[in-house]
Write a protein that holds these residues in place. Sequence first.
Motif, PDB file in Angstrom:
ATOM      1  N   HIS A   1       0.092  -0.061  -7.444  1.00 27.90           N
ATOM      2  CA  HIS A   1       0.982   0.081  -8.597  1.00 27.90           C
ATOM      3  C   HIS A   1       0.834  -1.064  -9.607  1.00 27.90           C
ATOM      4  N   LEU A   2      -0.355  -1.659  -9.660  1.00 26.71           N
ATOM      5  CA  LEU A   2      -0.646  -2.524 -10.804  1.00 26.71           C
ATOM      6  C   LEU A   2      -0.802  -1.670 -12.054  1.00 26.71           C
ATOM      7  N   GLU A   3      -1.112  -0.403 -11.844  1.00 27.11           N
ATOM      8  CA  GLU A   3      -1.092   0.593 -12.917  1.00 27.11           C
ATOM      9  C   GLU A   3      -0.159   1.718 -12.505  1.00 27.11           C
ATOM     10  N   SER A   4       0.735   2.108 -13.399  1.00 23.26           N
ATOM     11  CA  SER A   4       1.599   3.257 -13.123  1.00 23.26           C
ATOM     12  C   SER A   4       0.792   4.537 -13.342  1.00 23.26           C
ATOM     13  N   ILE A   5       1.277   5.631 -12.805  1.00 26.09           N
ATOM     14  CA  ILE A   5       0.577   6.905 -12.954  1.00 26.09           C
ATOM     15  C   ILE A   5       1.435   7.863 -13.778  1.00 26.09           C
ATOM     16  N   GLU A   6       0.759   8.797 -14.440  1.00 29.85           N
ATOM     17  CA  GLU A   6       1.468   9.777 -15.268  1.00 29.85           C
ATOM     18  C   GLU A   6       1.633  11.128 -14.585  1.00 29.85           C
ATOM     19  N   GLY A   7       0.903  11.313 -13.493  1.00 28.61           N
ATOM     20  CA  GLY A   7       1.002  12.583 -12.789  1.00 28.61           C
ATOM     21  C   GLY A   7       0.554  12.431 -11.350  1.00 28.61           C
ATOM     22  N   GLY A   8       1.055  13.312 -10.487  1.00 30.22           N
ATOM     23  CA  GLY A   8       0.705  13.254  -9.080  1.00 30.22           C
ATOM     24  C   GLY A   8       1.499  12.195  -8.340  1.00 30.22           C
ATOM     25  N   ARG A   9       1.031  11.875  -7.131  1.00 32.50           N
ATOM     26  CA  ARG A   9       1.707  10.875  -6.307  1.00 32.50           C
ATOM     27  C   ARG A   9       0.689  10.064  -5.532  1.00 32.50           C
ATOM     28  N   MET A  10       1.048   8.816  -5.274  1.00 32.09           N
ATOM     29  CA  MET A  10       0.213   7.917  -4.482  1.00 32.09           C
ATOM     30  C   MET A  10       1.048   7.396  -3.320  1.00 32.09           C
ATOM     31  N   TRP A  11       0.602   7.665  -2.098  1.00 28.78           N
ATOM     32  CA  TRP A  11       1.277   7.172  -0.904  1.00 28.78           C
ATOM     33  C   TRP A  11       0.478   6.029  -0.280  1.00 28.78           C
ATOM     34  N   VAL A  12       1.184   5.023   0.208  1.00 29.48           N
ATOM     35  CA  VAL A  12       0.584   3.963   1.012  1.00 29.48           C
ATOM     36  C   VAL A  12       1.445   3.797   2.260  1.00 29.48           C
ATOM     37  N   ASP A  13       0.837   3.965   3.408  1.00 24.21           N
ATOM     38  CA  ASP A  13       1.533   3.860   4.689  1.00 24.21           C
ATOM     39  C   ASP A  13       2.763   4.769   4.730  1.00 24.21           C
ATOM     40  N   GLY A  14       2.603   5.967   4.218  1.00 24.20           N
ATOM     41  CA  GLY A  14       3.657   6.968   4.302  1.00 24.20           C
ATOM     42  C   GLY A  14       4.734   6.892   3.243  1.00 24.20           C
ATOM     43  N   LYS A  15       4.643   5.912   2.339  1.00 23.05           N
ATOM     44  CA  LYS A  15       5.657   5.764   1.291  1.00 23.05           C
ATOM     45  C   LYS A  15       5.031   5.957  -0.081  1.00 23.05           C
ATOM     46  N   VAL A  16       5.760   6.640  -0.971  1.00 23.41           N
ATOM     47  CA  VAL A  16       5.278   6.801  -2.343  1.00 23.41           C
ATOM     48  C   VAL A  16       5.251   5.435  -3.011  1.00 23.41           C
ATOM     49  N   MET A  17       4.098   5.041  -3.525  1.00 27.80           N
ATOM     50  CA  MET A  17       3.939   3.710  -4.077  1.00 27.80           C
ATOM     51  C   MET A  17       4.497   3.631  -5.494  1.00 27.80           C
ATOM     52  N   GLY A  18       5.485   2.736  -5.668  1.00 29.71           N
ATOM     53  CA  GLY A  18       5.978   2.442  -7.006  1.00 29.71           C
ATOM     54  C   GLY A  18       7.091   3.329  -7.505  1.00 29.71           C
ATOM     55  N   TYR A  19       7.453   4.350  -6.718  1.00 27.44           N
ATOM     56  CA  TYR A  19       8.448   5.310  -7.200  1.00 27.44           C
ATOM     57  C   TYR A  19       9.423   5.684  -6.088  1.00 27.44           C
ATOM     58  N   ASP A  20      10.639   6.030  -6.491  1.00 26.55           N
ATOM     59  CA  ASP A  20      11.602   6.674  -5.615  1.00 26.55           C
ATOM     60  C   ASP A  20      11.651   8.153  -5.974  1.00 26.55           C
ATOM     61  N   ILE A  21      11.775   8.998  -4.968  1.00 22.12           N
ATOM     62  CA  ILE A  21      11.856  10.438  -5.206  1.00 22.12           C
ATOM     63  C   ILE A  21      13.321  10.850  -5.215  1.00 22.12           C
ATOM     64  N   LYS A  22      13.758  11.409  -6.313  1.00 23.89           N
ATOM     65  CA  LYS A  22      15.122  11.917  -6.444  1.00 23.89           C
ATOM     66  C   LYS A  22      15.038  13.377  -6.843  1.00 23.89           C
ATOM     67  N   GLY A  23      15.339  14.254  -5.871  1.00 26.93           N
ATOM     68  CA  GLY A  23      15.131  15.672  -6.100  1.00 26.93           C
ATOM     69  C   GLY A  23      13.642  15.948  -6.158  1.00 26.93           C
ATOM     70  N   SER A  24      13.203  16.520  -7.235  1.00 29.92           N
ATOM     71  CA  SER A  24      11.774  16.799  -7.416  1.00 29.92           C
ATOM     72  C   SER A  24      11.124  15.826  -8.389  1.00 29.92           C
ATOM     73  N   LYS A  25      11.856  14.780  -8.798  1.00 28.54           N
ATOM     74  CA  LYS A  25      11.358  13.872  -9.823  1.00 28.54           C
ATOM     75  C   LYS A  25      11.079  12.481  -9.251  1.00 28.54           C
ATOM     76  N   LEU A  26      10.127  11.808  -9.869  1.00 22.94           N
ATOM     77  CA  LEU A  26       9.810  10.438  -9.510  1.00 22.94           C
ATOM     78  C   LEU A  26      10.481   9.487 -10.487  1.00 22.94           C
ATOM     79  N   HIS A  27      11.071   8.431  -9.955  1.00 24.69           N
ATOM     80  CA  HIS A  27      11.697   7.410 -10.789  1.00 24.69           C
ATOM     81  C   HIS A  27      11.060   6.070 -10.430  1.00 24.69           C
ATOM     82  N   GLU A  28      10.520   5.382 -11.430  1.00 24.65           N
ATOM     83  CA  GLU A  28       9.807   4.138 -11.159  1.00 24.65           C
ATOM     84  C   GLU A  28      10.764   3.111 -10.559  1.00 24.65           C
ATOM     85  N   GLN A  29      10.299   2.441  -9.533  1.00 29.52           N
ATOM     86  CA  GLN A  29      11.118   1.451  -8.847  1.00 29.52           C
ATOM     87  C   GLN A  29      11.262   0.179  -9.669  1.00 29.52           C
ATOM     88  N   PRO A  30      12.337  -0.574  -9.456  1.00 28.28           N
ATOM     89  CA  PRO A  30      12.460  -1.889 -10.090  1.00 28.28           C
ATOM     90  C   PRO A  30      11.290  -2.777  -9.675  1.00 28.28           C
TER      91      PRO A  30
END
Length: 267
Positions: A66-95
């Motif tokens: 997550h040195l670069e944010s993404i505009e589409g899709g998802r990136m998982w590292v060790d089972g967790k979405v990197m850089g985002y929290d999932i709320k419903g069907s949407k991604l919200h960038e983490q603090p």
Amino acid sequence: MSATTMETAVTATAPEPMIKADAVRKSYGQLEVLKGIDLQVARGEVVCLIGPSGSGKSTLLRCMNHLESIEGGRMWVDGKVMGYDIKGSKLHEQPHAKVCRSRTEIGMVFQHFNLFPHMTVLENLIEAPRLVLKESRAAASNRAMVLLDSVGLADKAKAYPRQLSGGQQQRVAIARALCMKPKVMLFDEPTSALDPELVGEVLKVMKDLAATGMTMVVVTHEMNFARDVADRVVFMDNGHVVESGPAKDVIGNPQHERTRAFLASVL
């Protein structure tokens, strides 16, 4: 057991990949650099990303931590979405602070060494473990010395970066990343800034690290390293994964015309 039940059982017990990119897209303004990348890296696997400059290799690597944010899709590292929290069907960038906590488990080595010039080699290695992991100076120093010994630089602990060759500085950078006890190591063309005679010493450290079972993703133009060390080679071009497979197949017997043309130009 039915075929469907057997398939479900196998899927349920399949090990979760360390890294998974699902339809990842990244743009800079109007320029789309990653165009729906799908990629998985198994635990303990060494994957080399190869391809021409501008193909999206380094951008993909930087999306993994997550040195670069993404505009589409998802990136998982060790089972967790990197850089985002999932709320419903949407991604919200983490603090930023939460992203930084996730990055502590992902080591990264850049083209340029990024060592603190005012700190000794040992101080460079123990800074993050003391500040981020809250380790004692003694514990961090003990592990740092073991790692310096593993990269052949225990005698340089009190030296400053300016007193080291480029190859030595890059080996220090690798040891520094390992001091954080990462689950995965990312390398972004780690030998591209080195004089040719210094490349081998860095590649040897990386080969030794791969032999320990560390999960590694390496952006590289060193085809011999990719052929000898990688479990899998991924050829990228124009924001796409063009070809992926065992190194002996992708480098030794590429199937795609674009892969063949690239390898003919670099080998």
